[in-house]
Motif scaffolding. Structure first.
Motif, short mmCIF file in Angstrom:
data_model
loop_
_atom_site.label_atom_id
_atom_site.label_comp_id
_atom_site.label_asym_id
_atom_site.label_seq_id
_atom_site.Cartn_x
_atom_site.Cartn_y
_atom_site.Cartn_z
N TYR A 250 4.90 1.58 58.44
CA TYR A 250 4.23 1.98 59.68
C TYR A 250 4.36 0.93 60.78
O TYR A 250 4.19 1.23 61.97
CB TYR A 250 2.74 2.24 59.43
CG TYR A 250 1.92 1.01 59.11
CD1 TYR A 250 1.22 0.35 60.11
CD2 TYR A 250 1.87 0.50 57.82
CE1 TYR A 250 0.47 -0.79 59.83
CE2 TYR A 250 1.13 -0.63 57.53
CZ TYR A 250 0.42 -1.27 58.53
OH TYR A 250 -0.30 -2.39 58.25
N ASN A 254 5.53 1.45 64.91
CA ASN A 254 4.71 0.98 66.03
C ASN A 254 5.51 0.11 66.99
O ASN A 254 5.24 0.10 68.20
CB ASN A 254 3.51 0.17 65.50
CG ASN A 254 2.43 1.06 64.93
OD1 ASN A 254 2.31 2.23 65.28
ND2 ASN A 254 1.63 0.51 64.03
N ASN A 265 1.42 5.48 59.70
CA ASN A 265 0.64 5.32 60.93
C ASN A 265 -0.65 6.12 60.87
O ASN A 265 -1.69 5.67 61.36
CB ASN A 265 1.47 5.77 62.13
CG ASN A 265 2.75 4.98 62.26
OD1 ASN A 265 3.81 5.47 61.91
ND2 ASN A 265 2.66 3.76 62.74
N TYR A 268 -3.04 4.20 58.67
CA TYR A 268 -3.54 3.02 59.39
C TYR A 268 -4.58 3.43 60.44
O TYR A 268 -5.61 2.77 60.59
CB TYR A 268 -2.37 2.29 60.04
CG TYR A 268 -2.78 1.11 60.87
CD1 TYR A 268 -3.12 -0.10 60.28
CD2 TYR A 268 -2.81 1.19 62.26
CE1 TYR A 268 -3.49 -1.19 61.04
CE2 TYR A 268 -3.18 0.11 63.03
CZ TYR A 268 -3.52 -1.08 62.41
OH TYR A 268 -3.90 -2.16 63.18
N THR A 269 -4.32 4.51 61.17
CA THR A 269 -5.24 4.95 62.22
C THR A 269 -6.57 5.38 61.64
O THR A 269 -7.65 5.04 62.17
CB THR A 269 -4.62 6.11 63.02
OG1 THR A 269 -3.39 5.68 63.59
CG2 THR A 269 -5.55 6.57 64.12
N GLY A 272 -8.53 2.27 60.37
CA GLY A 272 -9.02 1.37 61.42
C GLY A 272 -9.83 2.06 62.48
O GLY A 272 -11.06 2.10 62.42
#
Length: 307
Positions: A250, A254, A265, A268-269, A272
């Motif tokens: 990922y 980015n 991604n 991760y999104t 977080g």
């Protein structure tokens, strides 16, 4: 009764039972090689079990939880809502297809580039040059992942080195997007494909190549009918590295991928910014299922048995 020597000139008596137990244990291990192998592998297997199996089980359990929409806390109530959302959601389907497509394309590019490089290293280069080329292949692994990714961002940017090279021929840089992601990932994982293929080619006897030439076999026929079947397990091993690593990446997306997203991604999104760990766990199950399916398909070909 035997004795142990603690220091020069000093002898300490050893109890007879300790010497007997040690002797019996040594004799037992020497007579049972499977027991010796089991004891030797028990610690690393236990560690791998804790790291991978327990982690996968925790991931699956977390995917069955939910997040309270008011407080944002995790509710430990069992539900399949997250998994259903991931399976039926058009966003996740689109991103999954994009991720698998990128991973397959990266793997194909790495294999096509690795084959001639590995063949030259194993069958053409002298022993001295073999060592130099192996070091050259390993050297990119010594550099930081982020340094290499940002270097490709600079190379592929507007007015970058790539555009400077292709501009005289009417070309232009791909900029930031999926092509840049594929190029960067193919560069990052290329050493992981070259090394297994090189090891596989080293095991191919030169006498087979000579025999094929003596029997009238042309170069491409020899490579296709003699060399390729023998190094197929090595190619499969390299493809597993490039495919699985691309599937979960990922950071590169980015840096050079622009607005495109991959499964990593989304995980991760949700971990977080969205603070939705159960949904992130459900999304993370997608690449796990895909790679297990890939390994199952590869296993049916029999390539894994020859690694």
């Amino acid at each position: 009764m035997t004795v142990d020597t603690a220091s020069p000139g000093q002898r300490i008596p050893v109890p007879p039972h300790r010497d007997t137990l040690a002797r019996r244990g040594s004799i037992s291990l020497s007579r049972h090689p499977r027991l010796r192998l089991t004891l030797m592998l028990s610690a690393p297997l236990l560690w791998l079990g804790l790291i991978y199996i327990v982690a996968l089980a925790a991931l699956l359990i977390t995917a069955l939880w939910t997040v309270d929409s008011f407080t944002g806390t995790i509710t430990r109530s069992w539900t399949l809502d997250n998994i259903i959302t991931v399976v039926t959601g058009s966003l996740y389907q689109t991103v999954t297809v994009r991720t698998v497509g990128v991973a397959l394309l990266v793997t194909l590019i790495d294999i096509l580039v690795a084959l001639p490089i590995a063949f030259f290293m194993a069958k053409v280069a002298s022993p001295r040059w073999q060592r130099i080329l192996v070091i050259a292949v390993l050297m990119p692994l010594w550099a930081s992942y982020l340094v290499k990714a940002y270097a490709w961002r600079s190379v592929l940017s507007q007015n970058g080195i790539f555009e400077w090279l292709v501009a005289p021929f009417g070309g232009e840089t791909p900029g930031y997007g999926l092509p840049a992601t594929v190029i960067t990932l193919a560069y990052l994982w290329l050493p992981y494909v070259i090394l297994p293929v090189y090891a596989g080619l080293e095991r191919v006897p030169d006498s087979l190549l000579e025999a094929s030439g003596d029997l009238g076999g042309k170069t491409w026929a020899t490579l296709r009918l003699v060399v390729l079947p023998m190094i197929w397990p090595a190619i499969i091993a390299g493809s597993i590295f490039s495919f699985s690593l691309s599937l979960g990446d990922y950071i590169t997306v980015n840096i050079v991928g622009g607005a495109n997203q991959m499964l990593g991604n989304l995980v991760y999104t949700n971990v977080g910014a969205a603070n939705n760990l159960p949904l992130a766990a459900a999304i993370a199950l997608i690449p796990i299922v895909i790679i297990f399916g890939y390994l199952a398909v590869v296993r049916r070909t029999g390539a894994l048995e020859n690694l």
